[in-house]
Design a protein around this motif. Structure first.
Motif, PDB file in Angstrom:
ATOM      1  N   GLU A  47      37.472 -81.988 -39.788  1.00 55.86           N
ATOM      2  CA  GLU A  47      37.631 -80.538 -39.937  1.00 55.86           C
ATOM      3  C   GLU A  47      36.572 -80.061 -40.897  1.00 55.86           C
ATOM      4  OE1 GLU A  47      38.834 -76.815 -41.885  1.00 55.86           O
ATOM      5  OE2 GLU A  47      38.771 -78.767 -42.862  1.00 55.86           O
ATOM      6  N   GLU A  70      40.359 -77.546 -35.687  1.00 58.59           N
ATOM      7  CA  GLU A  70      39.361 -76.505 -35.947  1.00 58.59           C
ATOM      8  C   GLU A  70      39.779 -75.201 -35.271  1.00 58.59           C
ATOM      9  OE1 GLU A  70      37.341 -74.957 -37.898  1.00 58.59           O
ATOM     10  OE2 GLU A  70      36.279 -76.858 -38.129  1.00 58.59           O
ATOM     11  N   GLY A  88      33.635 -72.725 -34.272  1.00 63.86           N
ATOM     12  CA  GLY A  88      34.328 -73.932 -33.842  1.00 63.86           C
ATOM     13  C   GLY A  88      33.672 -74.564 -32.632  1.00 63.86           C
ATOM     14  N   ASN A 144      35.572 -75.965 -41.033  1.00 70.22           N
ATOM     15  CA  ASN A 144      35.234 -74.548 -41.090  1.00 70.22           C
ATOM     16  C   ASN A 144      36.146 -73.715 -41.976  1.00 70.22           C
ATOM     17  OD1 ASN A 144      32.958 -74.838 -39.588  1.00 70.22           O
ATOM     18  ND2 ASN A 144      33.778 -73.964 -37.706  1.00 70.22           N
ATOM     19  N   SER A 169      47.250 -75.670 -38.978  1.00 69.27           N
ATOM     20  CA  SER A 169      46.503 -76.916 -39.192  1.00 69.27           C
ATOM     21  C   SER A 169      47.440 -78.068 -39.513  1.00 69.27           C
ATOM     22  CB  SER A 169      45.492 -76.744 -40.333  1.00 69.27           C
ATOM     23  OG  SER A 169      44.566 -75.731 -40.042  1.00 69.27           O
TER      24      SER A 169
END
Length: 417
Positions: free
Chosen positions: A96, A26, A36, A98, A79
């Motif tokens: 995850e 995140e 986050g 966002n 990521s």
């Protein structure tokens, strides 16, 4: 990479069994770090609840859950790098939410890993990435979404707009990536079906996380003659948008996905009372109003755990996600991704005030949605405000789980074993 375990030393000392690790990828730094951080608080709260009742029961005994954090700075490439690090640690579960762009990349990477490396498969649990494609044309057996998708959220908002006779001229504004683009498409399609008399007077997609001053955008919206604004903006992009509207004295109604937290209520102030709406699977004033109602008790427990006003942003879906994961592990009697995925498919969640079902055909959680409208705490119509702002939200429309469900186009390819 930042790794932390909720009460790590305490949990390991209290139990001889290794924790079941959940890796969270995140944005924990950068312009959306506050979003986050809010997720971390919610997930930790849920994990603490599971651990307080003894952890997750497996054949060799009860294991605590542990949260390990990986900062992706809300970037796709970062990521994927963090996912590799997570996999190197043999963490079976990744969460995850966002960013829908990040989620799409993770779905693809997890699927490829699981095909190449069946002895070290991972399961991806998504708490907030709401691009409908993720459980439709991009659906994956290894991905489960615990939030309503953008079309489902928009359906709830447009049900309210349908009955709003004062809504005549609508302006659409959002972040320029897959999620924001889908919000605009859904708004256009659903308004055309439900309120063909409404005129869409403008549409704006702006760079995500880059705009420091939304005053020029508000000026453009005002000049369009809009009486209603629809936005899927979240985090600072929403807070700065509504702050600019408030500073300019712009009094249009705002229909938002996330206008009930992360500084937005305080930024809006009195201008939002009776005009700003948000949609969510639950909100603090959703209970029946009695002080000892299960909903109110849940919220008070969260506030007791996180007493700082700035930390007051509660997501029921994250609590549901952790609870359903723990139940699926126990049902599977294993942390192996395939076994847990099969246990999650079709699983039902029920507590004293919320119910949900993980739809097997597309791995989309089906749950109720609330559209709530901003109120002033001192006016006496609500029990709780948001983030100590003096403003909270009151239910305007409740949609049952069945009413929120939309058809899926997913063609799920399930592994043989």
């Amino acid at each position: 990479m930042c790794g932390s375990l909720l009460g790590s030393a305490t949990v390991r000392a209290a139990s001889p069994l290794a924790p079941i690790e959940i890796g969270m990828i995140e944005g924990l730094s950068g312009p959306f770090a506050n979003a986050g951080d809010a997720v971390v608080r919610n997930v930790r709260f849920a994990i603490e609840k599971v651990n307080a009742r003894g952890g997750v029961k497996l054949p060799d005994g009860r294991h605590p859950l542990a949260l390990v954090l990986f900062d992706n700075q809300l970037a796709v490439e970062e990521s994927l790098m963090q996912l590799r690090r997570l996999n190197e640690r043999h963490i079976p579960f990744v969460i995850e939410g966002n960013s829908s762009a990040v989620a799409a990349a993770l779905i693809d990477a997890v699927g490829k890993n699981n095909q190449r490396n069946p002895q070290q498969r991972m399961l991806f649990l998504n708490y907030s990435a709401v691009d409908p494609a993720l459980t439709n044309e991009k659906c994956s057996f290894w991905h489960f979404r615990f939030d309503a998708n953008a079309d489902m959220r928009m359906q709830a908002l447009t049900e309210v707009i349908k009955g709003d006779t004062h809504a005549k001229r609508v302006y659409l504004i959002g972040q320029d990536y897959s999620f924001g683009q889908q919000v605009a498409r859904a708004a256009r399609a659903q308004l055309a079906a439900k309120r063909p008399d409404i005129q869409i007077v403008g549409e704006e997609l702006h760079p995500i996380g880059k705009i420091k001053d939304f005053a020029p955008y508000i000026a453009k919206i005002r000049n369009s003659g809009a009486d209603t604004v629809i936005t899927g903006n979240w985090g600072n992009d929403l807070t700065l948008l509504v702050k600019a509207a408030s500073a300019a004295g712009f009094r249009a109604k705002f229909y938002t996905f996330y206008g009930n937290g992360l500084g937005a209520p305080a930024a809006i102030g009195d201008a939002g009372v009776g005009s700003v709406r948000a949609v969510a699977e639950w909100h603090p004033n959703a209970g029946d109003g009695t002080p000892d109602s299960p909903s109110d008790q849940f919220y008070r427990q969260f506030r007791q755990r996180y007493p700082k006003a700035a930390d007051d942003y509660v997501h029921m879906r994250m609590y549901v996600m952790i609870d359903m994961l723990a139940a699926a592990i126990e049902k599977a009697q294993s942390t192996e991704a395939l076994a847990v995925a099969k246990a999650l498919e079709g699983a039902h969640y029920q507590n004293a005030f919320h119910a949900a079902t993980m739809r097997a055909e597309d791995h989309q959680l089906i749950q109720p949605l609330y559209v709530s409208i901003m109120q002033k705490l001192s006016d006496g119509g609500i029990r709780f405000d948001n983030e100590g702002s003096g403003y909270g939200f009151k239910t305007e429309l409740y949609l049952s789980a069945a009413q929120t469900a939309l058809p899926a186009t997913c063609r799920m390819q399930r592994p043989v074993r």
